[in-house]
Write a protein that holds these residues in place. Structure first.
Motif, PDB file in Angstrom:
ATOM      1  N   ILE A 214     -26.578  12.746  75.175  1.00 30.92           N
ATOM      2  CA  ILE A 214     -25.758  13.294  74.096  1.00 30.92           C
ATOM      3  C   ILE A 214     -26.478  13.395  72.754  1.00 30.92           C
ATOM      4  N   CYS A 215     -27.666  12.791  72.611  1.00 29.31           N
ATOM      5  CA  CYS A 215     -28.306  12.747  71.291  1.00 29.31           C
ATOM      6  C   CYS A 215     -29.276  13.909  71.088  1.00 29.31           C
ATOM      7  N   ASP A 216     -29.268  14.444  69.875  1.00 32.18           N
ATOM      8  CA  ASP A 216     -30.228  15.479  69.486  1.00 32.18           C
ATOM      9  C   ASP A 216     -31.554  14.856  69.070  1.00 32.18           C
ATOM     10  N   ARG A 217     -31.470  13.781  68.323  1.00 30.57           N
ATOM     11  CA  ARG A 217     -32.664  13.065  67.887  1.00 30.57           C
ATOM     12  C   ARG A 217     -32.427  11.566  68.033  1.00 30.57           C
ATOM     13  N   VAL A 218     -33.529  10.826  68.113  1.00 31.43           N
ATOM     14  CA  VAL A 218     -33.457   9.370  68.283  1.00 31.43           C
ATOM     15  C   VAL A 218     -34.410   8.703  67.307  1.00 31.43           C
ATOM     16  N   TYR A 219     -33.946   7.605  66.705  1.00 31.45           N
ATOM     17  CA  TYR A 219     -34.793   6.747  65.879  1.00 31.45           C
ATOM     18  C   TYR A 219     -34.979   5.430  66.621  1.00 31.45           C
ATOM     19  N   TRP A 220     -36.242   5.034  66.762  1.00 31.16           N
ATOM     20  CA  TRP A 220     -36.590   3.771  67.425  1.00 31.16           C
ATOM     21  C   TRP A 220     -36.955   2.768  66.342  1.00 31.16           C
ATOM     22  N   LEU A 221     -36.154   1.686  66.258  1.00 32.29           N
ATOM     23  CA  LEU A 221     -36.389   0.638  65.277  1.00 32.29           C
ATOM     24  C   LEU A 221     -37.038  -0.571  65.931  1.00 32.29           C
ATOM     25  N   ASN A 222     -37.958  -1.177  65.197  1.00 34.34           N
ATOM     26  CA  ASN A 222     -38.603  -2.403  65.667  1.00 34.34           C
ATOM     27  C   ASN A 222     -38.899  -3.280  64.460  1.00 34.34           C
ATOM     28  N   GLU A 223     -38.365  -4.503  64.484  1.00 32.57           N
ATOM     29  CA  GLU A 223     -38.560  -5.464  63.396  1.00 32.57           C
ATOM     30  C   GLU A 223     -38.204  -4.852  62.046  1.00 32.57           C
ATOM     31  N   ARG A 234     -38.320  12.349  74.527  1.00 28.13           N
ATOM     32  CA  ARG A 234     -39.667  11.863  74.212  1.00 28.13           C
ATOM     33  C   ARG A 234     -39.626  10.430  73.687  1.00 28.13           C
ATOM     34  N   VAL A 235     -38.728  10.158  72.745  1.00 30.68           N
ATOM     35  CA  VAL A 235     -38.669   8.825  72.137  1.00 30.68           C
ATOM     36  C   VAL A 235     -38.171   7.796  73.148  1.00 30.68           C
ATOM     37  N   VAL A 236     -37.169   8.164  73.939  1.00 31.91           N
ATOM     38  CA  VAL A 236     -36.660   7.241  74.955  1.00 31.91           C
ATOM     39  C   VAL A 236     -37.736   6.917  75.979  1.00 31.91           C
ATOM     40  N   ASN A 237     -38.542   7.913  76.347  1.00 36.80           N
ATOM     41  CA  ASN A 237     -39.626   7.682  77.302  1.00 36.80           C
ATOM     42  C   ASN A 237     -40.653   6.712  76.734  1.00 36.80           C
ATOM     43  N   ARG A 242     -42.705   1.016  76.564  1.00 32.54           N
ATOM     44  CA  ARG A 242     -42.976  -0.221  75.818  1.00 32.54           C
ATOM     45  C   ARG A 242     -42.160  -1.388  76.374  1.00 32.54           C
ATOM     46  N   MET A 243     -40.876  -1.157  76.643  1.00 34.23           N
ATOM     47  CA  MET A 243     -40.018  -2.223  77.145  1.00 34.23           C
ATOM     48  C   MET A 243     -40.456  -2.677  78.537  1.00 34.23           C
ATOM     49  N   ASN A 244     -40.844  -1.722  79.378  1.00 30.21           N
ATOM     50  CA  ASN A 244     -41.322  -2.090  80.717  1.00 30.21           C
ATOM     51  C   ASN A 244     -42.573  -2.950  80.633  1.00 30.21           C
ATOM     52  N   LYS A 245     -43.477  -2.576  79.728  1.00 30.42           N
ATOM     53  CA  LYS A 245     -44.712  -3.349  79.575  1.00 30.42           C
ATOM     54  C   LYS A 245     -44.411  -4.759  79.084  1.00 30.42           C
ATOM     55  N   GLN A 246     -43.506  -4.872  78.112  1.00 29.87           N
ATOM     56  CA  GLN A 246     -43.150  -6.201  77.607  1.00 29.87           C
ATOM     57  C   GLN A 246     -42.481  -7.035  78.685  1.00 29.87           C
ATOM     58  N   ASN A 407     -41.948   3.706  85.399  1.00 28.13           N
ATOM     59  CA  ASN A 407     -41.388   4.556  84.344  1.00 28.13           C
ATOM     60  C   ASN A 407     -40.723   5.805  84.910  1.00 28.13           C
ATOM     61  N   ASP A 408     -40.906   6.054  86.195  1.00 27.57           N
ATOM     62  CA  ASP A 408     -40.300   7.211  86.856  1.00 27.57           C
ATOM     63  C   ASP A 408     -38.807   6.956  87.059  1.00 27.57           C
ATOM     64  N   LYS A 409     -37.975   7.914  86.647  1.00 33.00           N
ATOM     65  CA  LYS A 409     -36.526   7.760  86.758  1.00 33.00           C
ATOM     66  C   LYS A 409     -35.967   8.312  88.060  1.00 33.00           C
ATOM     67  N   ALA A 410     -36.833   8.792  88.940  1.00 33.02           N
ATOM     68  CA  ALA A 410     -36.380   9.315  90.223  1.00 33.02           C
ATOM     69  C   ALA A 410     -35.742   8.201  91.050  1.00 33.02           C
ATOM     70  N   VAL A 411     -35.024   8.600  92.094  1.00 30.51           N
ATOM     71  CA  VAL A 411     -34.399   7.622  92.987  1.00 30.51           C
ATOM     72  C   VAL A 411     -35.117   7.646  94.326  1.00 30.51           C
ATOM     73  N   GLY A 412     -34.986   6.570  95.073  1.00 25.71           N
ATOM     74  CA  GLY A 412     -35.656   6.442  96.357  1.00 25.71           C
ATOM     75  C   GLY A 412     -36.634   5.293  96.346  1.00 25.71           C
ATOM     76  N   LEU A 413     -37.761   5.463  97.008  1.00 26.63           N
ATOM     77  CA  LEU A 413     -38.757   4.402  97.128  1.00 26.63           C
ATOM     78  C   LEU A 413     -40.088   4.768  96.486  1.00 26.63           C
ATOM     79  N   PHE A 414     -40.491   6.047  96.593  1.00 22.68           N
ATOM     80  CA  PHE A 414     -41.812   6.452  96.135  1.00 22.68           C
ATOM     81  C   PHE A 414     -41.729   7.378  94.937  1.00 22.68           C
ATOM     82  N   SER A 415     -42.711   7.247  94.063  1.00 24.52           N
ATOM     83  CA  SER A 415     -42.915   8.209  92.988  1.00 24.52           C
ATOM     84  C   SER A 415     -43.917   9.246  93.479  1.00 24.52           C
ATOM     85  N   ILE A 416     -43.541  10.516  93.457  1.00 20.28           N
ATOM     86  CA  ILE A 416     -44.356  11.592  94.013  1.00 20.28           C
ATOM     87  C   ILE A 416     -44.851  12.486  92.878  1.00 20.28           C
TER      88      ILE A 416
END
Length: 423
Positions: A214-223, A234-237, A242-246, A407-416
């Motif tokens: 639903i969002c047109d733009r996103v602001y990512w806040l940190n500290e 793009r910003v959500v990706n 970053r969150m996955n790495k942490q 980071n792949d949002k697909a469903v199933g078992l493998f990223s293709i």
């Protein structure tokens, strides 16, 4: 601020005092038995952004990054320590739902109180009250004191008031889980209606799917600072990566500490004399034990022993062995299963045309996976050694559990690896 800018935030900072040794009683305050020393925690630090009329803006970031504080500053629940906030339009905030409710008043009476807080006149409330009650789905309970409501009923009433005041600017903070699935769907449809009608929406949520939708733009806040902004996908990706790495780093550190404190819990202990296999039952470990697996492990691309893997990276499965009785041929195998024990992948040295006829008495066989492309989930690892007739020497079923984060949002078992083309 031009006519199209409805929220203008310029160089806004907001700090809260964190006391090191805060006085707890009047006596301690008078006698100064505790120190009044404190440090400033900057919930927001020199934040600037402009929101245009009709935009839907998402605010994302981990807990404590300043998202909710920013919304409270916009609604003047809080005031900035420095900087300037200008708002052009009537605001309805879904932040602290029911903040103006009185527990002894009925639901109907609280509608009048709460709607007036949002700036509606009594005539306007009279025109909308039936719509508000119908939306809340409270029925005859609307005439009962709200102190008799369940938490779900309370929140539904508060949400219904806030969302039916026809705001020009709607602020939403982590409250889209109100009620059951049907009520949530109705809430989303109402918000989509606001969006179509040209209302400006600012939303804070950890539901990144909703943000992207639903969002047109996103602001990512940190500290307390804006570290990225732009198109939602793009910003959500970037944020997800970053969150996955942490998350992986945190899990890896937990695994390291657990392994250090209780190393034997992840090992198959054995000796030449008694071949202790007490870590596994006969249902999960079998074979002649003429060759035994002394330990197996998964290594990440940093060569760290791990139970969590980042998809797409190099991993290594190592199998330590000990020969009790030499064989004509040694076949080493691995198997990967889902948490539901469904085979995902299996391979062995014979399938890969690697004929092993001579080994040291003790050693390690390594299986490299150069692009580990499983999707996010929990998995199990099998390890095995069999002879040239595929008779088990040492076969360990579900030796260890491990997780994959992708980071792949697909469903199933493998990223293709793929792409789309539309003509």
């Amino acid at each position: 601020m031009d006519n199209q800018t409805v929220i203008s935030i310029k160089n806004v900072s907001k700090a809260f005092k964190i006391y090191r040794d805060k006085p707890l009683t009047i006596k301690e305050k008078i006698l100064k038995l505790r120190s009044n020393e404190y440090s400033n925690f900057y919930a927001l630090n020199d934040v600037s952004l402009d929101i245009q009329r009709g935009e839907t803006i998402g605010l994302i970031g981990h807990n404590g990054c300043g998202k909710s504080t920013l919304l409270k500053l916009i609604t003047k629940i809080l005031y900035p320590d420095s900087g300037e906030i200008k708002v052009n339009g009537r605001i309805s905030s879904l932040i602290e739902l029911g903040a103006g409710f009185h527990p002894d008043f009925t639901g109907r009476e609280n509608i009048y109180i709460n709607a007036s807080i949002f700036g509606l006149s009594r005539r306007e409330i009279n025109e909308k009250i039936d719509e508000i009650i119908e939306f809340s789905e409270l029925g005859e309970f609307i005439e009962n004191p709200v102190r008799t409501y369940s938490s779900g009923m309370y929140m539904r009433l508060a949400f219904s008031v806030a969302i039916n005041v026809e705001p020009e600017i709607l602020l939403i903070d982590e409250i889209l889980s109100v009620g059951d699935a049907n009520f949530q769907k109705k809430c989303y449809e109402k918000i989509e209606g606001f969006k179509r009608d040209g209302a400006t929406i600012v939303i804070v949520t950890h539901d990144l799917g909703t943000i992207e939708k639903i969002c047109d733009r996103v602001y990512w806040l940190n500290e307390g600072c804006v570290i990225e902004h732009g198109e939602a996908d793009r910003v959500v990706n970037l944020y997800t990566q970053r969150m996955n790495k942490q998350y992986i780093n945190q899990r890896q550190e937990e695994y390291r500490k657990e392994s250090e404190s209780n190393d034997s819990a992840t090992k198959v202990e054995s000796s030449q004399d008694d071949n202790d296999v007490s870590s596994f039952t006969d249902e999960t470990r079998w074979g002649s034990k003429e060759v035994i697996i002394t330990e197996a492990r998964i290594l990440n691309q940093l060569r760290e022993n791990t139970n969590i893997v980042a998809a797409g990276e190099l991993i290594t499965i190592e199998i330590d062995y000990k020969i009790i009785k030499p064989q004509k041929e040694y076949i080493f195998g691995v198997g990967i299963y889902t948490s539901d024990k469904v085979l995902v992948y299996g391979n062995n040295t014979q399938l890969d045309k690697l004929k092993i006829q001579s080994l040291n008495q003790n050693g390690t066989v390594k299986f490299y996976i150069h692009d580990f492309n499983l999707l996010t989930g929990n998995y199990k690892l099998n390890v095995a050694i069999v002879d040239d007739n595929h008779i088990a020497l040492d076969f360990i079923k579900f030796y260890m559990d491990f997780s994959v984060v992708s980071n792949d949002k697909a469903v199933g078992l493998f990223s293709i690896n793929h792409n789309w083309e539309v003509n």
